[in-house]
Design a protein around this motif. Structure first.
Motif, mmCIF file in Angstrom:
data_model
loop_
_atom_site.group_PDB
_atom_site.id
_atom_site.type_symbol
_atom_site.label_atom_id
_atom_site.label_comp_id
_atom_site.label_asym_id
_atom_site.label_seq_id
_atom_site.Cartn_x
_atom_site.Cartn_y
_atom_site.Cartn_z
ATOM 1 N N ALA A 1 0.826 -1.208 0.000
ATOM 2 C CA ALA A 1 0.000 0.000 0.000
ATOM 3 C C ALA A 1 0.862 1.261 0.000
ATOM 4 O O ALA A 1 0.549 2.241 -0.698
ATOM 5 N N VAL A 2 1.947 1.246 0.764
ATOM 6 C CA VAL A 2 2.856 2.405 0.823
ATOM 7 C C VAL A 2 3.500 2.643 -0.550
ATOM 8 O O VAL A 2 3.589 3.789 -1.016
ATOM 9 N N ILE A 3 3.938 1.561 -1.204
ATOM 10 C CA ILE A 3 4.540 1.703 -2.544
ATOM 11 C C ILE A 3 3.527 2.309 -3.515
ATOM 12 O O ILE A 3 3.852 3.209 -4.305
ATOM 13 N N ALA A 4 2.283 1.826 -3.463
ATOM 14 C CA ALA A 4 1.237 2.343 -4.352
ATOM 15 C C ALA A 4 0.984 3.824 -4.087
ATOM 16 O O ALA A 4 0.816 4.616 -5.031
ATOM 17 N N LEU A 5 0.979 4.234 -2.807
ATOM 18 C CA LEU A 5 0.757 5.637 -2.466
ATOM 19 C C LEU A 5 1.925 6.508 -2.916
ATOM 20 O O LEU A 5 1.725 7.642 -3.370
ATOM 21 N N LEU A 6 3.153 5.993 -2.805
ATOM 22 C CA LEU A 6 4.315 6.745 -3.286
ATOM 23 C C LEU A 6 4.244 6.929 -4.800
ATOM 24 O O LEU A 6 4.572 8.007 -5.326
ATOM 25 N N ALA A 7 3.821 5.883 -5.506
ATOM 26 C CA ALA A 7 3.659 5.989 -6.961
ATOM 27 C C ALA A 7 2.577 7.009 -7.301
ATOM 28 O O ALA A 7 2.726 7.806 -8.247
ATOM 29 N N LEU A 8 1.501 7.006 -6.526
ATOM 30 C CA LEU A 8 0.434 7.990 -6.717
ATOM 31 C C LEU A 8 0.968 9.409 -6.542
ATOM 32 O O LEU A 8 0.702 10.303 -7.366
ATOM 33 N N GLY A 9 1.738 9.631 -5.457
ATOM 34 C CA GLY A 9 2.301 10.953 -5.209
ATOM 35 C C GLY A 9 3.244 11.395 -6.318
ATOM 36 O O GLY A 9 3.207 12.553 -6.762
ATOM 37 N N TYR A 10 4.091 10.473 -6.789
ATOM 38 C CA TYR A 10 5.036 10.795 -7.868
ATOM 39 C C TYR A 10 4.278 11.177 -9.145
ATOM 40 O O TYR A 10 4.638 12.134 -9.835
ATOM 41 N N TYR A 11 3.220 10.442 -9.437
ATOM 42 C CA TYR A 11 2.432 10.718 -10.636
ATOM 43 C C TYR A 11 1.806 12.121 -10.568
ATOM 44 O O TYR A 11 1.872 12.904 -11.520
ATOM 45 N N LEU A 12 1.192 12.436 -9.416
ATOM 46 C CA LEU A 12 0.488 13.713 -9.285
ATOM 47 C C LEU A 12 1.442 14.899 -9.185
ATOM 48 O O LEU A 12 1.183 15.962 -9.770
ATOM 49 N N VAL A 13 2.557 14.729 -8.462
ATOM 50 C CA VAL A 13 3.450 15.858 -8.206
ATOM 51 C C VAL A 13 4.463 16.061 -9.337
ATOM 52 O O VAL A 13 4.759 17.207 -9.718
ATOM 53 N N VAL A 14 4.963 14.960 -9.905
ATOM 54 C CA VAL A 14 6.034 15.075 -10.909
ATOM 55 C C VAL A 14 5.498 14.933 -12.338
ATOM 56 O O VAL A 14 5.654 15.836 -13.163
ATOM 57 N N LEU A 15 4.867 13.813 -12.631
ATOM 58 C CA LEU A 15 4.495 13.533 -14.018
ATOM 59 C C LEU A 15 3.429 14.490 -14.545
ATOM 60 O O LEU A 15 3.525 14.969 -15.678
ATOM 61 N N ARG A 16 2.420 14.777 -13.774
ATOM 62 C CA ARG A 16 1.364 15.676 -14.251
ATOM 63 C C ARG A 16 1.882 17.093 -14.438
ATOM 64 O O ARG A 16 1.449 17.807 -15.349
ATOM 65 N N ARG A 17 2.811 17.519 -13.598
ATOM 66 C CA ARG A 17 3.341 18.879 -13.714
ATOM 67 C C ARG A 17 4.201 19.058 -14.961
ATOM 68 O O ARG A 17 4.301 20.158 -15.491
ATOM 69 N N ARG A 18 4.809 17.982 -15.407
ATOM 70 C CA ARG A 18 5.648 18.117 -16.603
ATOM 71 C C ARG A 18 4.907 17.725 -17.880
ATOM 72 O O ARG A 18 5.508 17.542 -18.922
ATOM 73 N N GLY A 19 3.589 17.592 -17.779
ATOM 74 C CA GLY A 19 2.801 17.354 -18.985
ATOM 75 C C GLY A 19 2.197 15.975 -19.099
ATOM 76 O O GLY A 19 1.642 15.627 -20.140
ATOM 77 N N GLY A 20 2.293 15.187 -18.038
ATOM 78 C CA GLY A 20 1.658 13.869 -18.058
ATOM 79 C C GLY A 20 2.604 12.743 -18.422
ATOM 80 O O GLY A 20 3.770 12.948 -18.737
ATOM 81 N N TRP A 21 2.052 11.566 -18.385
ATOM 82 C CA TRP A 21 2.804 10.336 -18.646
ATOM 83 C C TRP A 21 2.373 9.809 -20.011
ATOM 84 O O TRP A 21 1.224 9.472 -20.229
ATOM 85 N N GLN A 22 3.321 9.742 -20.941
ATOM 86 C CA GLN A 22 3.002 9.356 -22.309
ATOM 87 C C GLN A 22 3.432 7.924 -22.580
ATOM 88 O O GLN A 22 4.633 7.627 -22.618
ATOM 89 N N LEU A 23 2.479 7.028 -22.773
ATOM 90 C CA LEU A 23 2.802 5.647 -23.095
ATOM 91 C C LEU A 23 3.266 5.553 -24.538
ATOM 92 O O LEU A 23 2.723 6.206 -25.426
ATOM 93 N N SER A 24 4.255 4.717 -24.769
ATOM 94 C CA SER A 24 4.850 4.603 -26.092
ATOM 95 C C SER A 24 3.886 4.021 -27.112
ATOM 96 O O SER A 24 3.137 3.084 -26.834
ATOM 97 N N ASP A 25 3.945 4.557 -28.331
ATOM 98 C CA ASP A 25 3.132 4.023 -29.421
ATOM 99 C C ASP A 25 3.561 2.622 -29.818
ATOM 100 O O ASP A 25 2.796 1.885 -30.424
ATOM 101 N N ALA A 26 4.817 2.237 -29.452
ATOM 102 C CA ALA A 26 5.317 0.908 -29.828
ATOM 103 C C ALA A 26 4.462 -0.192 -29.220
ATOM 104 O O ALA A 26 4.389 -1.289 -29.744
ATOM 105 N N VAL A 27 3.796 0.115 -28.118
ATOM 106 C CA VAL A 27 2.926 -0.858 -27.474
ATOM 107 C C VAL A 27 1.812 -1.285 -28.410
ATOM 108 O O VAL A 27 1.320 -2.399 -28.353
ATOM 109 N N GLU A 28 1.407 -0.406 -29.299
ATOM 110 C CA GLU A 28 0.244 -0.652 -30.132
ATOM 111 C C GLU A 28 0.606 -1.189 -31.516
ATOM 112 O O GLU A 28 -0.211 -1.159 -32.431
ATOM 113 N N GLU A 29 1.819 -1.674 -31.692
ATOM 114 C CA GLU A 29 2.243 -2.139 -33.011
ATOM 115 C C GLU A 29 1.371 -3.257 -33.545
ATOM 116 O O GLU A 29 1.111 -3.335 -34.739
ATOM 117 N N GLU A 30 0.897 -4.153 -32.630
ATOM 118 C CA GLU A 30 0.113 -5.290 -33.091
ATOM 119 C C GLU A 30 -1.303 -5.265 -32.554
ATOM 120 O O GLU A 30 -2.014 -6.238 -32.555
#
Length: 463
Positions: free
Chosen positions: A424-453
């Motif tokens: 639970a602590v790891i999940a909350l830390l990931a939540l905090g990192y996402y909201l404080v770091v990733l969203r402030r720099r424009g979000g988290w962009q998943l690679s298009d390579a995932v959708e090749e097939e």
């Protein structure tokens, strides 16, 4: 800059070989199965059988989702595309911490079984060297690694065949005794509650068939190939574990002595085949664990590589982790980083490693079950080339079983409950990192390579 792409050098068989090596049926029988026997006695047969049923439902979930999203990121990319980016990143946080730790946990078992020929050698040192060597080998072409793991896997399966023959060739009790009169370690009848609790351990003994999803970008015809590897992986695993366990329960000269032995499988092999065979099989188990370390390094490095390619970390770190070897087409920096970090973690208290890794997979399993249900409703998994039969029975039944496993862990004050808190602590830390770091720099962009097939629906933003 072009998106880093891994070389597609595997067929279904190669993916299956690596997946089975990561499961390591011999390690499960020799290391995990005794825990099931300690809890349920000869009722362990029913525990492994019930766990196999749960495994079938969970394998259906993995096969469909892996078919829809054949990505090196595995579970987190699936969760992000079915549940939304925020839940997906929380799954990434849980997986990236626990996967590297699991490499160290598995590697520490090598020293235990090599002690028969290397007495006095530190298990931590042996484990650390194993991690480093595994990382170096894992850098080479994925097809070569598939064959390397396949050779070791053959030795592992041969050891399990020997165990099965020892018990079934001259059984001390009939199979009907296991069915009609299962006994507890203390000598009385095995209770239903004891068998159910032991089933939670048996589920982990089968765990790993879903690892095939990490090789989606390296498997040819991945939409079908990954699904086949998942389903065949579970089938082979159940056969390779349930038969030897049944053979031990039927062939042990005395069940009371078996259950009270500090090393149940060693007692059984010595009683039936002698000390020399026990030594040989101990070495085979050591090789199986080494093979598992190599396979899990391969899996974990794909996760680390994908996280860098998806720009989850600082820019320089992302660039390094997403580097692909120009000759071998493998994520070489992510592979070496995984192996060397795991090598350092081998010197951490094993109790800490166990607590951190014990329950994380249950939470991830639950996320995938929800993803399978919501993915069907939203159309996110419409591109899957495999569809599970009887939907939504599989994810619903699996969720019920996982809820029971979480309950069992919550009642365990030594490992289970602390592990749930850490997860639970790891999940909350990931939540905090996402909201404080990733969203402030424009979000988290998943690679298009995932959708090749596959052509999944757009990722939903949730918070």
């Amino acid at each position: 800059m072009s998106t880093p792409v891994l070389r597609r050098g595997l067929r279904s068989l190669g993916t299956l070989l690596i997946t089975l090596s990561a499961i390591s049926p011999a390690s499960s029988v020799f290391v995990i199965a005794p825990g099931v026997l300690t809890g349920a006695g000869s009722g362990a047969f029913y525990a492994f059988l019930a766990a196999a049923v749960v495994g079938v439902f969970m394998a259906f979930v993995y096969a469909e989702l892996g078919s829809a999203f054949p990505s090196a990121g595995g579970e987190y990319t699936i969760a992000a595309r079915t549940l939304g980016k925020l839940p997906g990143f929380m799954v990434l946080g849980i997986m990236i911490v626990t996967q590297v730790l699991i490499v160290a946990v598995i590697a520490l078992g090598v020293g235990t079984y090599l002690s028969v020929v290397l007495p006095g050698v530190s298990p931590a040192v042996v484990a650390s060297v194993t991690c480093v060597l595994a990382a170096i080998v894992a850098v080479f072409d994925i097809k070569l690694n598939a064959w390397v793991t396949g050779v070791f896997l053959a030795v592992e399966l041969l050891a399990l065949i020997v165990v099965a023959v020892l018990g079934l060739a001259s059984p001390a009790r009939p199979f009907t005794d296991l069915l009609a009169h299962p006994v507890a370690p203390g000598g009385g009848p095995a209770t239903i509650s004891a068998v159910m609790i032991a089933t939670a351990i048996a589920i982990f003994a089968y765990n790993g068939y879903g690892s095939a999803v990490y090789f989606g970008e390296e498997t040819k015809d991945a939409g079908r190939g990954v699904a086949r590897a998942v389903l065949m992986g579970l089938g082979v695993t159940v056969l390779a574990e349930l038969v030897p366990v049944t053979a031990v329960l039927m062939g042990a000269p005395d069940l009371g002595t078996l259950f009270s032995s500090p090393n149940m499988l060693s007692y059984f092999v010595r009683a039936r085949g002698g000390s020399t065979l026990d030594t040989v099989l101990s070495l085979a188990v050591a090789l199986a664990i080494i093979n598992a370390v190599l396979a899990i390094v391969l899996i974990s490095s794909r996760l680390v590589f994908s996280s860098g390619r998806d720009r989850a970390w600082p820019k320089a770190m992302n660039r390094a982790l997403s580097a692909v070897h120009p000759k071998f087409g493998t994520p070489w920096v992510a592979t070496l980083a995984t192996g060397f970090l795991a090598a350092a973690l081998c010197f951490v208290d094993p109790q800490i490693l166990t607590v951190v890794t014990s329950t994380s997979i249950v939470v991830v399993y639950a996320a995938l079950c929800l993803g399978a249900i919501l993915g069907r409703r939203s159309g996110a998994t419409a591109g899957a080339k495999y569809r599970m039969p009887g939907f939504p029975i599989a994810p619903v039944v699996a969720l019920v079983a996982l809820a029971f496993v979480l309950y069992v862990n919550a009642t365990d004050p030594v490992i289970g409950r602390p592990s749930l808190i850490v997860t639970a602590v790891i999940a909350l830390l990931a939540l905090g990192y996402y909201l404080v770091v990733l969203r402030r720099r424009g979000g988290w962009q998943l690679s298009d390579a995932v959708e090749e097939e596959a052509t999944p629906a757009p990722v939903r933003e949730t918070s």
